[in-house]
Design a protein around this motif. Structure first.
Motif, short mmCIF file in Angstrom:
data_model
loop_
_atom_site.label_atom_id
_atom_site.label_comp_id
_atom_site.label_asym_id
_atom_site.label_seq_id
_atom_site.Cartn_x
_atom_site.Cartn_y
_atom_site.Cartn_z
N GLY A 23 26.82 20.65 27.89
CA GLY A 23 27.36 19.40 28.40
C GLY A 23 26.86 18.93 29.74
O GLY A 23 27.53 18.13 30.39
N HIS A 24 25.68 19.38 30.16
CA HIS A 24 25.08 18.91 31.42
C HIS A 24 23.97 17.91 31.09
O HIS A 24 22.85 18.32 30.77
CB HIS A 24 24.53 20.08 32.22
N PRO A 25 24.24 16.61 31.20
CA PRO A 25 23.21 15.61 30.86
C PRO A 25 22.21 15.34 31.98
O PRO A 25 21.25 14.60 31.78
CB PRO A 25 24.03 14.35 30.56
N LEU A 26 22.44 15.92 33.17
CA LEU A 26 21.55 15.72 34.32
C LEU A 26 21.11 17.07 34.86
O LEU A 26 21.81 18.08 34.71
CB LEU A 26 22.26 14.95 35.43
N THR A 27 19.97 17.08 35.52
CA THR A 27 19.51 18.29 36.21
C THR A 27 18.66 17.89 37.41
O THR A 27 17.94 16.89 37.38
CB THR A 27 18.71 19.21 35.27
#
Length: 398
Positions: free
Chosen positions: A110-114
């Motif tokens: 569920g991490h759409p950004l990095t």
């Protein structure tokens, strides 16, 4: 070569020594290995993968589960850190394999950004990352702030050790997270190290009991420098209140040095303020951050102008396919079937190209010039409406 996830207790003997060799003075000073164990509580939320050969750790990479503001939406973000390889195992693809698996796992959870701070930007551009502005360093003599000593400013200041003031500092960074594009914060388990280290002074500006600015700092010596961390303020009054405090150090330090976001213009703070503003990017050792989208879910519902464009995403493991981006309602929508959109301007983008537009760091024409996509003029006009330029301020340093 095998890849596995570390437990927290394994880090002092596996990932930490590799990271220390890559990013610290080496060989390690006496006692440094024992200090690693004191860091374990701050890494409870961190995911660390290692590559092993014959039972020996040859490479490592970590992800810190964070939160970041993307154009007003606060989303889960994976902060990639601690990327290191044994000196005898470098340039054999270990980091590439570890990074792919790590980002797979963080995206699936569920991490759409990095984001990350690269050892080499071009290496991570191939993974779809694009550069963000580096925080600026501003230096000036406290004597030049003298006019502020006569200013009658609203609010009051609280001053003390950073450990005692941690709760106020953390609360204000949460406010910045909600209000500032690009702003990111650590999980609480990592952030409390600031409280526990207690190695700074903290200045807190308040108006009617509400915190409107914070600055942590240290003084290296009498006649030396007052070295501040990030100057975090809600408005010009809060900034002036903190600068007024710094002006009172005219007989104690020669210079004040602070970190500021890229959209601050200290040369306009005061008349006759002599300032040195610097954003140094060098390799190795002083890199600008990078970021990317891991999922199109990050775009759904973002504020957008009235643009409409079809984008084909190519060359990426996590972003692919053809998608219609529609901002007619004032919020970005991604209808399910881009093939029924009719005659709509079209562009081809890499993951780095789309990430550059979403984070607001490149104009569509710059995306085209940089080779991060093919963007005809009609598509560029629509993309400018959908993604107006904005300067992100990452804040978190990891």
């Amino acid at each position: 070569m095998t890849i596995r996830r570390l437990t927290n207790a394994e880090r002092p003997a596996t990932s930490f020594p590799l990271q220390a060799y890559a990013f610290e003075a080496s060989p390690m000073r006496a006692g440094r290995a024992e200090e690693f164990r004191s860091y374990l509580p701050y890494h409870e939320a961190t995911r660390t993968l290692v590559a092993e050969e014959g039972g020996e750790t040859v490479a490592t990479v970590s992800a810190i589960p964070m939160r970041q503001n993307l154009r007003g939406a606060v989303l889960p973000m994976a902060g990639v850190a601690g990327v290191a390889t044994h000196p005898l195992a470098r340039r054999r693809g270990h980091v590439r394999d570890l990074l792919r698996q790590l980002l797979d796992e963080m995206r699936d959870e569920g991490h759409p950004l990095t984001t990350l701070y690269p050892f080499r930007a071009s290496f991570y551009e191939r993974f779809g990352y694009v550069g963000l502005p580096r925080a600026r360093s501003v230096a000036f003599a406290p004597a030049d702030l003298a006019p502020l000593l006569r200013a009658d400013l609203p609010g009051e200041l609280a001053w003390g050790r950073s450990g005692v003031g941690y709760a106020d500092h953390r609360a204000f960074t949460e406010r910045c997270l909600a209000e500032r594009h690009g702003f990111a914060v650590f999980p609480e388990t990592r952030a409390v190290r600031q409280r526990d280290d207690d190695d700074r002074w903290q200045l807190t500006a308040r108006v009617d009991g509400e915190t409107v600015g914070v600055l942590t700092y240290r003084i290296d010596d009498h006649g030396g420098e007052l070295i501040g961390d990030d100057l975090l303020v809600a408005d010009p009054y809060a900034r002036a209140l903190i600068l007024q405090f710094l002006a009172r150090h005219v007989d104690q330090v020669e210079r004040v040095r602070l970190r500021i976001p890229a959209d601050e213009l200290p040369e306009l703070w005061l008349t006759d303020l002599a300032v040195h503003v610097e954003a140094r990017v060098a390799r190795p050792g002083s890199s600008a951050p990078m970021a990317r989208l891991l999922s199109l879910d990050a775009l759904a519902g973002l504020p957008a102008g009235p643009g409409r464009v079809r984008v084909e995403l190519t060359g990426d493991r996590w972003l692919a396919g053809t998608h219609l981006l529609d901002g007619a309602t004032g919020r970005l929508e991604l209808p399910g079937d881009a093939g029924t959109a009719g005659s709509v301007p079209a562009a081809t983008l890499t993951a780095a190209g789309l990430s550059a537009l979403a984070y607001g760091v490149l104009d569509p024409a710059e995306v085209d010039v940089r080779g991060l996509g093919r963007v005809p003029a009609d598509a560029a006009a629509e993309l400018r409406r959908l993604f107006p330029r904005r300067l992100p301020y990452l804040f978190a340093d990891f």
